[in-house]
Design an enzyme around this catalytic site. Structure first.
Site, PDB file in Angstrom:
ATOM      1  N   GLY A  55      35.143  47.566  39.695  1.00  0.00           N
ATOM      2  CA  GLY A  55      35.012  45.826  39.913  1.00  0.00           C
ATOM      3  C   GLY A  55      35.289  45.550  41.347  1.00  0.00           C
ATOM      4  N   LYS A  79      34.700  37.902  49.061  1.00  0.00           N
ATOM      5  CA  LYS A  79      34.517  38.684  49.431  1.00  0.00           C
ATOM      6  C   LYS A  79      33.139  39.715  49.933  1.00  0.00           C
ATOM      7  CE  LYS A  79      39.111  40.792  47.817  1.00  0.00           C
ATOM      8  NZ  LYS A  79      39.764  41.992  47.079  1.00  0.00           N
ATOM      9  N   THR A 108      46.559  49.204  38.705  1.00  0.00           N
ATOM     10  CA  THR A 108      46.193  48.792  39.525  1.00  0.00           C
ATOM     11  C   THR A 108      47.097  47.041  38.953  1.00  0.00           C
ATOM     12  OG1 THR A 108      44.598  48.135  39.022  1.00  0.00           O
ATOM     13  CG2 THR A 108      44.496  49.976  40.332  1.00  0.00           C
ATOM     14  N   GLY A 123      37.094  50.991  35.954  1.00  0.00           N
ATOM     15  CA  GLY A 123      36.398  49.981  36.527  1.00  0.00           C
ATOM     16  C   GLY A 123      35.758  50.518  37.882  1.00  0.00           C
ATOM     17  N   ASN A 132      38.073  42.234  52.542  1.00  0.00           N
ATOM     18  CA  ASN A 132      39.688  41.424  52.243  1.00  0.00           C
ATOM     19  C   ASN A 132      40.124  41.174  52.972  1.00  0.00           C
ATOM     20  OD1 ASN A 132      40.391  43.904  52.752  1.00  0.00           O
ATOM     21  ND2 ASN A 132      41.926  44.070  50.621  1.00  0.00           N
ATOM     22  N   MET A 179      50.613  35.030  46.797  1.00  0.00           N
ATOM     23  CA  MET A 179      52.030  35.443  47.328  1.00  0.00           C
ATOM     24  C   MET A 179      52.084  36.032  48.618  1.00  0.00           C
ATOM     25  SD  MET A 179      53.630  37.778  44.378  1.00  0.00           S
ATOM     26  CE  MET A 179      52.463  39.020  43.811  1.00  0.00           C
TER      27      MET A 179
END
Length: 293
Positions: A136, A74, A235, A134, A95, A24
Site C-alpha cells: 500500500g 496522495k 509500521t 504490504g 505526502n 497528531m
C-alpha cells in the site's frame, strides 16, 4: 503554537486530507516551531479529491510554505504539482508539498522516516536483505526508498488481492531503476514466507494488520519463525505494542520496533524541507507520547 508568535509575518503550512481532525501532525509541528522560535503555523484542512485543485491553488495564492498530504489525495495531487523529486516519482504518491516562489514540488517522506528511525537506533539496513509485507502507500514508499538508499535485496510479499498489481509495479521499478534485487511473493505461500524471513536481516510489516479494526492480529503468529538477531519492524504505532511485536519478543528478538519512530522522522523530514531546520524529535516525542526514547 504560542499566540505570542502569531503576527502579520507568520508563514502558513497545511495538512490536506479527509478525515484528518484526529491527526497528531498539527501538535507535532506547532510545538516544534515554538521550540525553535520559528514564525510558522500548521493547520489541518479537511480536503477531499473534489476540493483538491482549489486547495493546491490556494498554496500558491496564499503564499503558503507548503502542505502535508494524506489520503485520499496522495496520488490525485500529482498532476496538480510542478515537480516531483525522483523517489516520489517512482513511488507515485506525495505526502509533502514545498512551495518555492509559486513552484510546487512533491516529496514522500515515509520511507525516509523508516530508514532514519532505524539509523537513530544504530541499525543500518544498507547492503542487507529485507523481507517485507504490504504494498500500500507506506509499503510502496518504504520499499522504493530502501532500494534507492542501498538495501541489497527485497523480498516483497502481498496477498493476491487488489494491491498485488501495485506490488508487481514496485518490484519491477526497483529492479529497473536501482541496484537492489527485488522479488515478488504471494503471502498465501506460508512456507515461502517463513523461508524469506529466515534469510533476511530485517522483517518489515507495512500492512494495517495489528491496528484497529485488525488489532490483536498478526501475519506471523509462530515465534519459531524469528531469530534473535533478526530486526522486526512494524509500521503500526497504535497500539504501541502490536501482536507481531509480542510474537517477536516471545522469540527473544533483540531489536523490535513499532512505527512511532517512523512517524516522527517522516514528520521531521517534511519539517526540514519547509524550514531548513532539524526538528527537535526527542522533545516532540515526549510531548506526543509522554516518553523519551
Amino acid at each position: 503554537m504560542s499566540l505570542n508568535q502569531l503576527d502579520g509575518h507568520t508563514i502558513l503550512i497545511g495538512l490536506m486530507a479527509y478525515p484528518i481532525r484526529h491527526s497528531m501532525s498539527p501538535t507535532m509541528h506547532n510545538h516544534a516551531f515554538e521550540k525553535l522560535g520559528l514564525n510558522y503555523a500548521y493547520l489541518a484542512f479537511e480536503i477531499t479529491n473534489d476540493g483538491l485543485e482549489g486547495a493546491v491553488n490556494a498554496i500558491r495564492t496564499l503564499d503558503m510554505r507548503g502542505s502535508n498530504i494524506s489520503m485520499p489525495n496522495k496520488q490525485k495531487i500529482i498532476p496538480l504539482l510542478d515537480k516531483l523529486d525522483p523517489a516520489t516519482e517512482m513511488i507515485g504518491a506525495v505526502n509533502t508539498v514545498v512551495n518555492d516562489n509559486g513552484v510546487l514540488t512533491g516529496y514522500t517522506t515515509d520511507g525516509i522516516g523508516m530508514i532514519k528511525s532505524l539509523d537513530d537506533e544504530g541499525i543500518d539496513i544498507r547492503g542487507k536483505k529485507m523481507t517485507m509485507a504490504g504494498a500500500g502507500g507506506a509499503g510502496t514508499a518504504i520499499a522504493i526508498q530502501c532500494a534507492l538508499d542501498g538495501v541489497k535485496e527485497i523480498s516483497l510479499f502481498n496477498r493476491d488481492d487488489e494491491f498485488f498489481a501495485q506490488a508487481k509495479r514496485n518490484v519491477d521499478l526497483i529492479n529497473e531503476k536501482t541496484d537492489c534485487k527485488a522479488t515478488l511473493h504471494k503471502l498465501e505461500d506460508q512456507d515461502d514466507f517463513k523461508a524469506e524471513i529466515d534469510s533476511a536481516f530485517i522483517y518489515c510489516d507495512a500492512t494495517s494488520v495489528g491496528m484497529n479494526p485488525l488489532e490483536g492480529q498478526t501475519l506471523v503468529s509462530d515465534p519459531s519463525w524469528f531469530r534473535k538477531d533478526l530486526v522486526v519492524f512494524d509500521t503500526v504505532y497504535a497500539p504501541r505494542t502490536t501482536k507481531l511485536m509480542e510474537v517477536a519478543e516471545e522469540a527473544g528478538v533483540e531489536h523490535v520496533f513499532n512505527g512511532l519512530g517512523m512517524m516522527l522522522e517522516q514528520g521531521a523530514a517534511a519539517f526540514k524541507l519547509w524550514t531548513g531546520k532539524e526538528m527537535p524529535v526527542e522533545y516532540i516525542r515526549n510531548i506526543l507520547f509522554n516518553e523519551d526514547k
